[in-house]
Scaffold this active site. Structure first.
Site, PDB file in Angstrom:
ATOM      1  N   HIS A 159       5.151 -11.052  -0.102  1.00 48.65           N
ATOM      2  CA  HIS A 159       3.982 -10.163  -0.152  1.00 48.65           C
ATOM      3  C   HIS A 159       3.339 -10.016   1.228  1.00 48.65           C
ATOM      4  CE1 HIS A 159      -0.496  -9.609  -1.365  1.00 48.65           C
ATOM      5  NE2 HIS A 159       0.090  -8.420  -1.295  1.00 48.65           N
TER       6      HIS A 159
HETATM    7 CA    CA Z   1       6.945  -7.173   0.884  1.00 46.72          CA
END
Ligand code: CA
Ligand code: ZLS
Ligand code: ZN
Length: 393
Positions: free
Chosen positions: A184
């Site tokens: 992320h």
């Molecule tokens: Ca990513």
């Protein structure tokens, strides 16, 4: 040799600092700066350098790093002696300042220089885009998306992407940040959570508790307060192990296509973390070089300026192949290179002779079981499209 010529009607620039390679995070650490040299060698071996403007980049200044990071943090990063490392091991209770000196973000010799080089490449790339000397600028030494303004995180100390986007915001109204690293893009998302001039979109493996950094769920769309213009401007695409080129391509096109329609970005910042490839030491996906590169190819169809950053990628030979292929996408010779890169790698001959495997058309290795159902992927697309009702250019 492969008749690689400059693309017609636009300019691509390649931003590289050869002095990043000699830096070492430690013998067992997965981050290997030599993958940048490996990439550059492959790009040059195919003659792609003749189709681009090539720059050896300068280092970013303290003031430039200070545009995002705090002075407290930068001063410590500058001063923290790697000699303290053995003492830390003796005293595991000793506090780690700014998350520096642990096993993910070790202190090593030349750390501050290494960080300034990475940020310098990304900033040079952003400046070329700003002054219109370049339409696509490539900075594989950047892409360190986890760094926070006062904290190192996940192999990232300085957030070169945030610094580069701050530069882009001086010249362009809206920046679309896309992150295809398997992790992320939390640092970039957080840095811009209160502005509607940057929309961030990360695709990643999501399994809080077991997979780093644990954030980026489907419902994480930026702080939702009435007075926050940045609300709804964070899009997250949480995925499970084993996603394939076909599924990823469909998802990417429907999500990014819709974002482009609603947000109308003036420039794209694409983080091309190569740990989303099959066979990555830390990653969990089943993407091939072609599927990974298809993302850059799709972004290019919007015909707006673009910066391409590196990021993760822990199986160096695959990282080099992916980024070399994506360079060929940028200069529009992927049809030519496509045929050559997958099969014609410097390692092929060795592998064939050893009869380890007959072809390198695919990244080999046991593919991971695919845990992404069509139904779930459809729900994700649905949610993203609903989120985008709140976004208007
Ligand atoms: Ca990513
Ligand atoms: O996105 O999962 C974690 C944190 C820990 C588990 C690992 N231990 C060592 C520290 C605490 C919770 N960290 C991740 C960070 C992943 C960063 C990805 C960066 C990016 O690709 C952008 C560049 C993690 N995953 C794997 C490791 N750390 C890891 C694996 C192997 C080693 C060797 C060196 C160090 C200790 C042994 C290490 C870390
Ligand atoms: Zn990563």
């Amino acid at each position: 040799e492969y008749n690689i010529t400059r693309p017609k009607g636009y300019t691509v620039s390649y931003h590289f600092n050869p002095d990043m390679e000699p830096h070492h995070f430690g013998l067992t650490h997965p981050m290997k700066p030599f993958r940048l040299t490996l990439t550059k060698s492959l790009v040059t071996a195919y003659g792609m350098n003749f189709a681009m403007d090539n720059y050896n980049t300068r280092i970013a200044t303290y003031e430039e790093l200070n545009s995002f990071h705090t002075s407290d943090y930068l001063d410590y990063l500058h001063m923290a002696p790697p000699e303290e490392m053995p003492r830390d091991i003796d005293n595991p209770d000793k506090e780690v300042k700014f998350n520096l000196g642990g096993s993910d973000c070790p202190l090593f010799h030349g750390l501050y220089d290494y960080c300034s080089m990475s940020a310098g490449s990304s900033l040079d790339a952003a400046r070329k885009i700003c002054n219109k000397q370049s339409d696509i600028a490539i900075a594989w030494g950047g892409g360190l998306h986890h760094a926070k303004k006062s904290e190192a995180s996940g192999f990232c100390y300085i957030n070169d992407i945030v610094i580069a986007i701050l530069q882009l915001l001086r010249c362009y109204p809206r920046v679309l940040y896309i992150d295809i690293d398997v992790h992320h893009g939390d640092g970039v998302e957080e840095a811009f959570h209160s502005t509607d001039r940057v929309l961030t979109c990360s695709f990643h493996k999501f399994a809080p508790e077991v997979f780093f950094p644990g954030t980026g769920g489907l419902d994480d769309n930026g702080p939702k307060s009435e007075h926050n213009p940045g609300a709804h401007h964070a899009i997250n695409v949480p995925l499970n192990d084993g996603i394939t080129d076909e599924q990823y391509g469909h998802l990417f096109q429907s999500v990014i296509g819709k974002i482009n329609e609603k947000f109308r970005p003036s420039v794209i910042a694409l983080q091309c973390g190569a740990d989303s490839l099959a066979g990555d030491r830390l990653g969990r996906f089943n993407l091939q070089v072609q599927g990974h590169g298809a993302c850059a190819k799709f972004c290019k169809t919007f015909g707006i300026p673009m910066i391409m950053f590196g990021g993760g990628g822990y199986t160096p030979r695959n990282v080099a192949r992916a980024w070399a292929y994506e360079t060929s996408v940028a200069i529009d010779v992927d049809e030519k290179i496509n045929k050559i890169i997958p099969e014609h790698t410097p390692w092929r001959k060795h592998f064939v002779q050893e009869e380890l495997f007959p072809s390198l058309e695919q990244i080999l290795g046991e593919p991971r079981a695919n845990r992404n159902s069509q139904k779930r992927l459809q729900e994700i697309i649905q949610h993203v499209h609903e989120q985008l009702r709140f976004v208007n250019a």
